[in-house]
Write a protein that holds these residues in place. Structure first.
Motif, mmCIF file in Angstrom:
data_model
loop_
_atom_site.group_PDB
_atom_site.id
_atom_site.type_symbol
_atom_site.label_atom_id
_atom_site.label_comp_id
_atom_site.label_asym_id
_atom_site.label_seq_id
_atom_site.Cartn_x
_atom_site.Cartn_y
_atom_site.Cartn_z
ATOM 1 N N ARG A 18 -65.370 -59.646 63.152
ATOM 2 C CA ARG A 18 -64.622 -59.775 61.893
ATOM 3 C C ARG A 18 -64.408 -58.405 61.261
ATOM 4 N NH1 ARG A 18 -63.729 -63.629 57.782
ATOM 5 N NH2 ARG A 18 -63.574 -65.104 59.494
ATOM 6 N N LEU A 19 -65.457 -57.573 61.290
ATOM 7 C CA LEU A 19 -65.338 -56.236 60.692
ATOM 8 C C LEU A 19 -64.269 -55.422 61.424
ATOM 9 C CD1 LEU A 19 -66.317 -53.929 58.827
ATOM 10 C CD2 LEU A 19 -67.988 -53.367 60.600
ATOM 11 N N ARG A 21 -61.778 -56.388 63.200
ATOM 12 C CA ARG A 21 -60.410 -56.904 62.962
ATOM 13 C C ARG A 21 -59.904 -56.510 61.585
ATOM 14 N NH1 ARG A 21 -60.449 -62.686 63.310
ATOM 15 N NH2 ARG A 21 -58.405 -62.481 62.385
ATOM 16 N N ARG A 22 -60.748 -56.662 60.580
ATOM 17 C CA ARG A 22 -60.322 -56.299 59.216
ATOM 18 C C ARG A 22 -60.023 -54.802 59.124
ATOM 19 N NH1 ARG A 22 -58.948 -60.494 58.359
ATOM 20 N NH2 ARG A 22 -59.889 -62.078 57.057
ATOM 21 N N LEU A 23 -60.866 -53.983 59.778
ATOM 22 C CA LEU A 23 -60.630 -52.540 59.733
ATOM 23 C C LEU A 23 -59.294 -52.206 60.391
ATOM 24 C CD1 LEU A 23 -64.188 -51.063 60.462
ATOM 25 C CD2 LEU A 23 -62.926 -50.991 58.301
ATOM 26 N N GLU A 25 -56.691 -54.108 60.552
ATOM 27 C CA GLU A 25 -55.633 -54.508 59.610
ATOM 28 C C GLU A 25 -55.479 -53.492 58.482
ATOM 29 O OE1 GLU A 25 -56.621 -59.212 60.319
ATOM 30 O OE2 GLU A 25 -56.803 -58.406 58.288
ATOM 31 N N LEU A 26 -56.583 -52.852 58.119
ATOM 32 C CA LEU A 26 -56.550 -51.894 57.005
ATOM 33 C C LEU A 26 -56.239 -50.473 57.493
ATOM 34 C CD1 LEU A 26 -59.689 -53.293 55.124
ATOM 35 C CD2 LEU A 26 -57.323 -53.416 54.328
ATOM 36 N N GLU A 292 -69.004 -62.736 55.309
ATOM 37 C CA GLU A 292 -68.750 -62.139 53.989
ATOM 38 C C GLU A 292 -69.163 -60.667 53.977
ATOM 39 O OE1 GLU A 292 -70.350 -64.293 50.619
ATOM 40 O OE2 GLU A 292 -69.763 -62.692 49.235
ATOM 41 N N GLU A 295 -66.489 -58.666 55.642
ATOM 42 C CA GLU A 295 -65.306 -58.498 54.776
ATOM 43 C C GLU A 295 -65.561 -57.415 53.729
ATOM 44 O OE1 GLU A 295 -62.372 -60.095 54.798
ATOM 45 O OE2 GLU A 295 -62.783 -61.581 56.358
ATOM 46 N N ALA A 298 -65.671 -53.951 55.331
ATOM 47 C CA ALA A 298 -64.331 -53.468 55.711
ATOM 48 C C ALA A 298 -63.651 -52.864 54.491
ATOM 49 C CB ALA A 298 -63.498 -54.611 56.290
ATOM 50 N N GLY A 299 -63.728 -53.554 53.363
ATOM 51 C CA GLY A 299 -63.123 -53.040 52.130
ATOM 52 C C GLY A 299 -63.750 -51.715 51.714
#
Ligand SMILES: Cc1cc2nc3c(=O)[nH]c(=O)nc-3n(C[C@H](O)[C@H](O)[C@H](O)COP(=O)(O)OP(=O)(O)OC[C@H]3O[C@@H](n4cnc5c(N)ncnc54)[C@H](O)[C@@H]3O)c2cc1C
Length: 409
Positions: A18-19, A21-23, A25-26, A292, A295, A298-299
């Motif tokens: 998940r991390l 993938r989010r990274l 995307e960012l 969570e 997520e 990643a932010g």
């Protein structure tokens, strides 16, 4: 492996994938390294694969592009390099440990011997796709299977093996099933569900040892001397955070790798998320907190922490859900403290014929815990009230509405 990546994530499980993938995307490049042979998968659904309901590829996670196979064996914090079992190394600016948990192997007589360090043939943990495929290959109608442990994992494994036609005995050391999540009436419904499917459940039953012949399991020996014939044994005795890499690197570790609200370990260049991390004294061992944390991190790493996550990670208040699927599935949800303290309000609805049970515990004006079995119509509204930790409405509605009004879930 290339050596110019800056964010390196160790562990391609739920949290690591998940991390990464989010990274991506960012727009933050990250290298994800995992040691399992298989395409990353959703561990929570392994029992569905064992039951024969899903093929392994159905539970695959959408894989990030920069996924590398390898087992990290050492972190050199001074050089900021992580070393792998194949002799390669990779440099990092930020290293993220998402190494998950290992199954607890109970100290059973006969499980290991001085000349054998592998589990005997027929004895399996239930943590990985390899464990699942090993069990799946060994189970067939009539096989005598003993599941040791009656928590979430043991109950799921017993249910799945029974569905494949095995004669299953579940041995639970404590007095009831899934005691961490469920109160006695809810446990009793799970017990009934398993028994209806042919699983023989023994509570307050301690397994003392296993007997093997020619390296393969033959029987399981109880503390009272009783012996059960077994072709297959599943060890479902809990998990412990996989912290060896962190410990060897000198990071602060208690039960898990200790992290602050920015999921930072005692080394500011190393973060930890998921089952291996310990935040505010808690090691969750559950999927929702792992996701969570991924997520939030990643932010933080992308410098784009969304409103609400800007302060970092403040803990997860999520329901635990489990579906024992079959012709008649049994849905369960549990959260918070299902056992009331003196002065708490308890609202409870039970229907023995339909096998449903719903209970919530309210302290002052807050929902503090609950258990739902068999009837989850209100789960969405309850999850919102619990996860938001908001005061309950004081518009005069009886508290019973918490269990009867689905609030649009
Ligand atoms: C059968 C089963 C059913 C479950 N059911 C539920 C459920 O119903 N609800 C729920 O909330 N939770 C459930 N869980 C728990 C849930 O799966 C975990 O909480 C979740 O997977 C944690 O994610 P993670 O990424 O931290 O760890 P993991 O998913 O364990 O991933 C960690 C990964 O890191 C890899 N790794 C470790 N060390 C290294 C290394 N040195 N180098 C490279 N790779 C490494 C591991 O091999 C693994 O692939 C279940 C677990 C199991 C096994």
């Amino acid at each position: 492996m290339t050596s110019n990546s800056r964010v390196v994530v160790i562990g391609a499980g739920l949290a690591g994938v998940r991390l990464a993938r989010r990274l991506a995307e960012l727009g933050v490049p990250a290298v994800l390294v995992g040691d399992e042979e298989h395409t990353p998968y959703n561990r929570v659904l392994l029992a569905e694969v064992l039951a024969g309901r899903y093929a392994p590829e159905v539970i695959a996670l959408p894989s990030p592009e920069r996924l590398t196979r390898g087992r990290a064996v050492r972190v050199d914090r001074a050089e900021r390099r992580v070393h792998f079992a194949d002799g390669s190394a990779i440099a990092y600016d930020t290293l993220v440990l998402a190494t998950g948990s290992n199954p607890v192997l109970p100290p059973l007589r006969g499980l290991f011997s001085p000349d054998r360090h592998e589990l005997p043939e027929g004895i399996h943990a239930f943590r990985t796709m390899d464990d699942c495929l090993g069990l799946s290959g060994a189970v067939r109608p009539g096989v005598r299977a003993v599941v040791i442990g009656g928590g979430l994992l043991g109950v799921s494994a017993a249910r799945a093996l029974a569905e494949r036609g095995a004669q299953v005995v579940l041995a639970q050391q404590s007095e009831r099933l899934m005691e961490r999540q469920l109160d006695p009436p809810a446990s009793a419904l799970v017990l009934r569900h398993l028994k209806d499917r042919g699983v023989e459940v023994h509570t307050e039953c301690r397994v003392r040892g296993v007997r093997c012949v020619g390296g393969a399991v033959r029987s399981v020996e109880m503390a009272d001397g009783y012996t059960l014939g077994a072709d297959l044994v599943v060890l479902a005795c809990g998990v412990h955070p996989r912290v060896g890499l962190a410990q060897d690197a000198g990071l602060a570790v208690h039960r898990g790798v200790i992290v602050d609200d920015e999921l930072r370990t005692s080394d500011p260049n190393i973060r930890a998320i998921g089952d291996c991390a310990q935040h505010d004294g808690r090691v969750y061992g559950l999927a929702a907190p792992a996701l969570e944390q991924a997520e939030v991190l990643a932010g933080l790493l992308a410098g784009t922490a969304a409103a609400g996550t800007a302060a970092g990670y403040t803990g997860t208040r999520a329901l635990t859900r489990l579906t024992l699927a079959s012709g008649t599935p049994l849905d369960l949800a549990a959260f918070g403290e299902p056992t009331p303290r003196p002065g708490d309000d308890v609202i409870q609805l039970a229907d023995a014929t339909r096998g449903t049970y719903r209970k919530v515990v309210v302290r002052d004006d807050r929902l503090v815990g609950g258990v739902l079995v068999g009837e989850l119509g209100t789960v969405g509204a309850l999850a919102r009230a619990w996860e938001g930790a908001e005061p309950l409405p004081t518009d005069g509605a009886p508290l019973l509405h918490l269990l009867t009004n689905d609030g649009g879930s």
